[in-house]
Design an enzyme around this catalytic site. Structure first.
Site, PDB file in Angstrom:
ATOM      1  CG  ASP A 157       5.933   3.911   1.502  1.00 24.26           C
ATOM      2  OD1 ASP A 157       5.991   4.722   2.269  1.00 24.26           O
ATOM      3  OD2 ASP A 157       4.873   3.644   0.814  1.00 24.26           O
ATOM      4  CE  LYS A 214       0.078   7.369   6.401  1.00 27.26           C
ATOM      5  NZ  LYS A 214      -1.368   8.010   6.103  1.00 27.26           N
ATOM      6  CG  PHE A 233      -1.860   1.200   1.209  1.00 31.64           C
ATOM      7  CD1 PHE A 233      -2.827   1.401   0.536  1.00 31.64           C
ATOM      8  CD2 PHE A 233      -1.568   2.450   1.987  1.00 31.64           C
ATOM      9  CE1 PHE A 233      -3.897   2.360   0.327  1.00 31.64           C
ATOM     10  CE2 PHE A 233      -2.221   3.667   1.766  1.00 31.64           C
ATOM     11  CZ  PHE A 233      -3.524   3.462   1.249  1.00 31.64           C
TER      12      PHE A 233
END
Length: 408
Positions: A233, A262, A148
């Site tokens: 990531d 984030k 994801f």
């Protein structure tokens, strides 16, 4: 498992209003939040909830952290946006400090995590053509099953989640999928046109899936040997979440490209970036990539404070220490309403026994007890408490989970 969630009057009204006027691309729990501080949130009816999700790691430092709020307020009074047509007084320091945290030369700031992943894809392809010498339009990037990395059309094109992928084609070519954690399959997939391997060191949306020991080291060695970029990531796994600055640190691995987001925005503004050395990021020339809001003054001011807080090591230590508590408590639930748990630092995936109920039902039952978490893939719930949570509050939240899964 049968749960009945009855929303309080104001909550019910506000939730219904929100559902009426929004596209239904989310399935939120029926709670309407109004205030938050630290690890606690308060809804419109005054009920308090312990936040054990932390915005999917966007709130690693909790809600309204005083140092971050102060940095944001100070910058709000000065200047919030210039665009990259100009340079502002926070920009150089943000890039230098984030680059130093990562041990890299250059920083390319963006806003969202998906933007950062798209940026890494573009840079890897450009590097492949201009540095490695891959023929035009033949670049390949290896990705992992269960990944994801965001929800843009390019990214969902190499997702194997039908919910994220179906109905959004045609998709961008140039991606090769191999099983996550299978180093031999990854090495076999590398050929002369491979420009990068793009993986999450730990798969967050997949349910906090931790790869076998040595997997990341193996990727690093294969990429070095084959002249391929390793793009990690770390949007969910990085910046203290796993008890280290980066999840790659658990194997003493340094990727060629860090992809960050984030928590980099401190839970205040969306901030993302890719960080790499000059021989990689130097392939970009003016006009080839950009973002109006990327690297804006407010984002840089908050991001600088986040980097400074991480530089002390305090939050990494809290993630590691509290993670031991969480691991012990969760492992004790295995066989008692829980099938399996996966824990790295203050981050966990918990597979719920179907006899107890679905992940959604467990989340609803926890909400009724004053704890907020979120499910994924039907039977798994994810725990990602803010790194500022107290041991007492974390223990109480885990008590509620134990009571739910055992029917207590």
């Amino acid at each position: 498992m049968t749960t009945t969630v009855t929303a309080a009057p104001t909550t019910a009204t506000e939730f219904a209003r929100a559902e009426e006027r929004t596209a239904h691309n989310y399935h939120p729990l029926p709670v309407v939040l109004a205030e938050a501080e630290g690890a606690w949130m308060t809804d419109v009816d005054g009920r308090r909830f312990l936040d054990l999700l932390a915005g999917y790691s966007a709130l690693n430092f909790g809600h309204s952290h005083p140092a971050l709020i102060e940095a944001a307020h100070e910058q709000l009074d000065k200047m919030t946006l210039t665009s990259r047509a100009f340079v502002h007084d926070q920009f150089a320091d943000f890039c230098a400090e984030l680059g130093d945290l990562c041990g890299k030369d250059l920083v390319l700031p963006m806003n969202t995590g998906a933007e950062a992943v798209e940026t890494a894809i573009k840079v890897a392809r450009k590097w492949g053509y201009e540095v490695k010498g891959v023929p035009a339009d033949q670049a390949k990037i290896i990705v992992a099953s269960g990944n994801f990395h965001g929800r843009t059309t390019t990214i969902v094109g190499f997702s194997d989640d039908p919910v994220a992928r179906d109905g959004f084609g045609p998709f961008t070519p140039g991606f090769v999928t191999v099983p996550y954690g299978d180093l031999a399959a990854l090495e076999a997939a590398i050929d002369a046109n491979t420009v990068a391997v793009l993986v999450e060191p730990i798969q967050g949306e997949g349910g906090v899936v931790i790869p076998p020991e040595g997997y990341l080291r193996g990727i690093r060695e294969a990429c070095t040997r084959e002249n391929v970029l390793f793009a990690a990531d770390e949007i969910q796994s990085g910046l203290g979440r796993t008890g280290r600055t980066f999840a790659c640190d658990h194997e003493d691995v340094v990727p060629d490209i860090y992809i960050l987001g984030k928590a980099l925005g401190g839970g205040i503004v969306p901030v993302s970036a890719i960080v790499a050395d000059r021989d990689i990021l130097g392939v970009l020339k003016p006009g080839q990539h950009g973002s109006t809001f990327g690297g804006n003054p407010l984002a840089c001011a908050v991001g600088r404070k986040v980097v400074g807080m991480l530089a002390t090591g305090e939050f990494q230590r809290r993630g590691e220490e509290l993670g031991v508590l969480m691991r012990e408590r969760l492992e004790a639930m295995v066989g008692h309403g829980v099938l399996a748990v996966r824990v790295r630092g203050l981050w966990a995936g918990v597979d719920i026994d179907p006899a107890v109920g679905t992940g959604r039902q467990v989340c609803e039952a926890l909400m009724a007890r004053g704890v907020l978490v979120k499910d994924t893939h039907g039977s798994t719930i994810r725990l990602a408490p803010p790194l500022v949570v107290s041991a007492e509050d974390l223990g109480w939240g885990l008590d509620q989970l134990a009571a739910v899964v055992t029917g207590g």
